[in-house]
Scaffold this motif. Structure first.
Motif, PDB file in Angstrom:
ATOM      1  N   THR A  31       0.847  -1.181   0.000  1.00  0.00           N
ATOM      2  CA  THR A  31       0.000   0.000   0.000  1.00  0.00           C
ATOM      3  C   THR A  31       0.883   1.230   0.000  1.00  0.00           C
ATOM      4  O   THR A  31       1.937   1.245   0.653  1.00  0.00           O
ATOM      5  CB  THR A  31      -0.969   0.017   1.207  1.00  0.00           C
ATOM      6  OG1 THR A  31      -1.880   1.105   1.053  1.00  0.00           O
ATOM      7  CG2 THR A  31      -0.249   0.132   2.519  1.00  0.00           C
ATOM      8  N   ASN A  48      -2.547   4.306   2.385  1.00  0.00           N
ATOM      9  CA  ASN A  48      -3.727   4.400   1.545  1.00  0.00           C
ATOM     10  C   ASN A  48      -4.810   3.419   2.010  1.00  0.00           C
ATOM     11  O   ASN A  48      -5.981   3.745   2.025  1.00  0.00           O
ATOM     12  CB  ASN A  48      -3.338   4.147   0.090  1.00  0.00           C
ATOM     13  CG  ASN A  48      -4.435   4.501  -0.871  1.00  0.00           C
ATOM     14  OD1 ASN A  48      -5.051   5.550  -0.743  1.00  0.00           O
ATOM     15  ND2 ASN A  48      -4.684   3.621  -1.829  1.00  0.00           N
ATOM     16  N   ASP A  49      -4.411   2.208   2.399  1.00  0.00           N
ATOM     17  CA  ASP A  49      -5.355   1.177   2.815  1.00  0.00           C
ATOM     18  C   ASP A  49      -4.668   0.234   3.798  1.00  0.00           C
ATOM     19  O   ASP A  49      -3.672  -0.396   3.468  1.00  0.00           O
ATOM     20  CB  ASP A  49      -5.847   0.399   1.593  1.00  0.00           C
ATOM     21  CG  ASP A  49      -6.930  -0.609   1.905  1.00  0.00           C
ATOM     22  OD1 ASP A  49      -7.415  -0.641   3.051  1.00  0.00           O
ATOM     23  OD2 ASP A  49      -7.293  -1.371   0.995  1.00  0.00           O
ATOM     24  N   SER A  50      -5.200   0.141   5.013  1.00  0.00           N
ATOM     25  CA  SER A  50      -4.581  -0.726   6.023  1.00  0.00           C
ATOM     26  C   SER A  50      -5.184  -2.132   6.045  1.00  0.00           C
ATOM     27  O   SER A  50      -4.793  -2.960   6.865  1.00  0.00           O
ATOM     28  CB  SER A  50      -4.712  -0.099   7.413  1.00  0.00           C
ATOM     29  OG  SER A  50      -6.070   0.001   7.779  1.00  0.00           O
ATOM     30  N   LYS A  51      -6.100  -2.402   5.132  1.00  0.00           N
ATOM     31  CA  LYS A  51      -6.728  -3.728   5.069  1.00  0.00           C
ATOM     32  C   LYS A  51      -5.661  -4.804   4.835  1.00  0.00           C
ATOM     33  O   LYS A  51      -4.797  -4.662   3.984  1.00  0.00           O
ATOM     34  CB  LYS A  51      -7.750  -3.767   3.936  1.00  0.00           C
ATOM     35  CG  LYS A  51      -8.475  -5.076   3.808  1.00  0.00           C
ATOM     36  CD  LYS A  51      -9.439  -5.052   2.647  1.00  0.00           C
ATOM     37  CE  LYS A  51     -10.032  -6.425   2.416  1.00  0.00           C
ATOM     38  NZ  LYS A  51     -10.825  -6.459   1.197  1.00  0.00           N
ATOM     39  N   LYS A  99      -7.681   2.842  11.906  1.00  0.00           N
ATOM     40  CA  LYS A  99      -8.132   3.166  10.549  1.00  0.00           C
ATOM     41  C   LYS A  99      -6.963   2.986   9.587  1.00  0.00           C
ATOM     42  O   LYS A  99      -6.475   1.876   9.453  1.00  0.00           O
ATOM     43  CB  LYS A  99      -8.748   4.558  10.491  1.00  0.00           C
ATOM     44  CG  LYS A  99     -10.005   4.681  11.325  1.00  0.00           C
ATOM     45  CD  LYS A  99     -10.642   6.027  11.158  1.00  0.00           C
ATOM     46  CE  LYS A  99     -11.883   6.092  12.049  1.00  0.00           C
ATOM     47  NZ  LYS A  99     -12.539   7.365  11.954  1.00  0.00           N
ATOM     48  N   ASN A 100      -6.493   4.036   8.921  1.00  0.00           N
ATOM     49  CA  ASN A 100      -5.373   3.911   7.977  1.00  0.00           C
ATOM     50  C   ASN A 100      -4.049   4.398   8.565  1.00  0.00           C
ATOM     51  O   ASN A 100      -3.101   4.661   7.840  1.00  0.00           O
ATOM     52  CB  ASN A 100      -5.683   4.664   6.685  1.00  0.00           C
ATOM     53  CG  ASN A 100      -6.689   3.918   5.838  1.00  0.00           C
ATOM     54  OD1 ASN A 100      -6.983   2.744   6.079  1.00  0.00           O
ATOM     55  ND2 ASN A 100      -7.233   4.572   4.842  1.00  0.00           N
TER      56      ASN A 100
END
Length: 115
Positions: A31, A48-51, A99-100
């Motif tokens: 990311t 950008n995205d911690s998924k 969150k991120n």
């Protein structure tokens, strides 16, 4: 002698094969990093995205771009004038995720440029 070498080679191959593992699924996640704050007592990066990231994961922070190249129409074309922070990299571990924002266990030792 040739028979002995062949048998030894066959034994080594069968030993290696018995330790083989099957890897499946997602192995690495990438990311873009939007912000780095490494100068506080609680260092963090905003991504950008911690998924897909989890607490305790080992992460590699690496800057792949940013070097200044000579773009003149001369024989010096392509020569690196300044590496800036490109190539800097280091490992860390994730201590918390909000969150991120990914908080790291320790401060980063090298400089990075977000642009």
């Amino acid at each position: 002698m040739k028979t002995f070498i062949f048998i030894l080679f066959a034994v080594i191959l069968s030993t290696i094969d018995s330790y083989a593992q099957s890897i499946s699924g997602i192995i690495n996640i990438y990311t873009p990093v939007l912000e780095i704050n490494a100068e506080t007592c609680r260092p963090y990066i905003v991504v950008n995205d911690s998924k897909g990231f989890s607490i305790g994961d080992k992460v590699l922070i690496i800057q792949m771009q940013g070097a200044n190249l000579d773009s003149s129409n001369t024989p010096e074309y392509g020569k690196i004038n300044n590496y800036s922070n490109s190539g800097n990299h280091e490992f860390s571990r994730i201590s918390t995720i909000e969150k991120n924002t990914i908080y790291l266990e320790r401060s980063l030792l090298k400089g990075y440029t977000i642009s």
